[in-house]
Structure formats: C-alpha cells, structure tokens
Scaffold this active site. Sequence first.
Site, PDB file in Angstrom:
ATOM      1  CG  HIS A   1      -0.203   5.405   4.201  1.00  0.00           C
ATOM      2  ND1 HIS A   1      -1.365   4.677   4.170  1.00  0.00           N
ATOM      3  CD2 HIS A   1       0.668   4.706   4.957  1.00  0.00           C
ATOM      4  CE1 HIS A   1      -1.206   3.580   4.890  1.00  0.00           C
ATOM      5  NE2 HIS A   1       0.016   3.566   5.365  1.00  0.00           N
TER       6      HIS A   1
ATOM      7  NE  ARG B   1      -7.016  -3.079   1.454  1.00  0.00           N
ATOM      8  CZ  ARG B   1      -8.278  -2.701   1.521  1.00  0.00           C
ATOM      9  NH1 ARG B   1      -8.929  -2.410   0.412  1.00  0.00           N
ATOM     10  NH2 ARG B   1      -8.897  -2.643   2.674  1.00  0.00           N
TER      11      ARG B   1
ATOM     12  CD  GLN C   1      -0.966  -0.513   3.720  1.00  0.00           C
ATOM     13  OE1 GLN C   1      -1.067   0.250   4.687  1.00  0.00           O
ATOM     14  NE2 GLN C   1      -1.579  -1.701   3.669  1.00  0.00           N
TER      15      GLN C   1
ATOM     16  CD  GLU D   1       2.792   3.728   8.014  1.00  0.00           C
ATOM     17  OE1 GLU D   1       1.651   3.940   8.457  1.00  0.00           O
ATOM     18  OE2 GLU D   1       3.050   2.764   7.271  1.00  0.00           O
TER      19      GLU D   1
ATOM     20  CG  HIS E   1       4.315   1.088   3.493  1.00  0.00           C
ATOM     21  ND1 HIS E   1       3.718   2.177   2.908  1.00  0.00           N
ATOM     22  CD2 HIS E   1       3.551   0.794   4.582  1.00  0.00           C
ATOM     23  CE1 HIS E   1       2.651   2.533   3.606  1.00  0.00           C
ATOM     24  NE2 HIS E   1       2.524   1.697   4.632  1.00  0.00           N
TER      25      HIS E   1
END
Length: 319
Positions: free
Chosen positions: A99, A193, A97, A116, A173
């Site tokens: 972000h 995704r 996926q 993240e 990632h």
Amino acid sequence: MQSEPLFLESVLHEKIWGGTKLKTDFGFKIPSEHTGEAWLISGHKNGVVTVKNGPFAGLSLAQVWQQQPQLFENNDATQPFPLLVKILDARADLSVQVHPNDAYAKVHAHDLGKTECWYILAAEPGAKLYYGHTAKTQAEFDEMLDQHAWQKLFRTVAVKAGDFVYVPAGTLHALGAGILALETQQSSDVTYRVYDFDRVDETTNTKRALHLADAKAVTTIPAPPAEIINTQDNHQNILPLAHEKYFDVFHWLITDSYAFKKQAPYTLVTIIAGAGKLIIGNNTYSLTKGVSFILPANITTWRIETTTKIEAIASNANQ
C-alpha cells in the site's frame, strides 16, 4: 443530547480468497461461501457502515461524521472518517501486495495512504504471513519483480491466535491461508498487487491485474522485519498494541468488571470473544462477539461487565 454509543451495521465483501468463517465464527449473514471481509467500522465510500441505534439510526457513519462533528471533537468535517476496522477470512492466500503512503496515494489514487495492523483472531496449524522481502537495493527489487522471482523475494513468518503485527505503508505483505484477522487501518482502499498466485477470477475468467510499476515506486527497501506482539499471556485489562502516527490500538480483557475513562476524542471497539454488558450512566447495552461500536466524545466514562470473559480490540485515531 443523551450520551449514547453508536452501534454499527457491518458491510460484507466477497473475495476470490474468502470463505465462510465470518458466518461460522462471528455470525454474520454472508452473501456467499467466498466472503472475505466484514467492514465493521467504516466511512469509506467502498463500504460505508450505518448506525443501528439512537437518534442517528439509519444514517451512515460518514453522514454522522460530517453532520455531528462534536461527537468526534472533529474540527474539519471535510476530511474523511480516518480509520477503517474490518475482519478478514483468508480461506486462501491473499495476493501479495503493498500500500502507498499518503503523498503517493493522494496523487495517484485520490485517496489516503494505507498503514494498517493485524490482530490474529484464529490461525490454522502452519499458517503464515507474507511480510517484507529480501531485496537490499531498489535495483535488486526491480529485477526480482521483472523476473517474477517470487520464492526468492518474499519473506514469510508463522503466526498464531493472539499475535499482533504492525504493517506500515510500503510493506510488502499478505495474510496466508487459514488466518482470520481483525485489521485496523487508515480509511483507504488502495492496493497494489505484486503476485496473485496466478489465480483466475471465475467472473471474468482472467487473472487479476498486477501493479508492478506502482509497487516499485512505493515499497520500502530494504524491508524492516516483522515485529510480533503476542497477547495470549496477557492478564492486563488494557494492553497497548500500537502507538503509531495514525492510530493507537489496544487489547481489552475483562473477566469481571472494569471501569474506563475517556482517553481520546472517540474510541472504536469490536468484541472479539465472549459476551457481557456495556454500562453508560443508567443505560445498559448487550455486548456479544462480532459487535462493533463507537464511544463518541460526549461519553467520558463507561463500564464493561461480564460473568465469564470478554475480549475486544479498541482503537482511536491520532490524526
């Protein structure tokens, strides 16, 4: 008002790739044998945690953030609590996926972007991350997505317990099977995704949706390599892991007693190993593996004591 930490009640989420390690390794009461995430510190609407102790017991973190801004030196309570800390149990590979950044997420998802990082708590032999990709240009990336050339596209990297990996927005990632990780991230739940290993959701009997158009729009090209910090040989009480736009992250290691001084408006802490005591003034609080708490702005000094060893991941927001 008396200076007191905010101990938090986690929220558990079932996932198609989840397992049972949140129970066996951390003692959480999981809803099923496919439990993938424990949201430990969160004000996000999809998993708001509650305060367990003190004058704010029973209130959600989002409510305390809005109603008691002085506890966070928060000058704009209209903005959401900025960080989210969770533990993920990857019994199977997560979907590969990506972000979005803040600008894209605001327009397309009405949410924050999602930068993240992962601290690897445990990893089975041969465990790996999916991190980055091989495409050199946007056209090459788009073509490989359109042709579903996943083996050619994805990069992987082996990991072990104690590894730390920074994952900025735009990075392709996934956690691989056999990994237990603590994730510190922006308070966002936006995921695009790219590949889900053709799995079928048992509830709907359909494959989960992919988001290839969004992935093409937000993925960083070319991809930077994964930079891994390993903490296994760390003997520092406080080891900096990340100093980035959205957060600072630290590994704490205490083998006897250590006195802390406030370095940020507030600090988020999760105990990842061992047990001990948190001492603030004349008050003592028990610390055990899996406990999460916030040290608010009115706590300027504290001490952690242990008769063996205690480890924690701590973070603070930079926005």
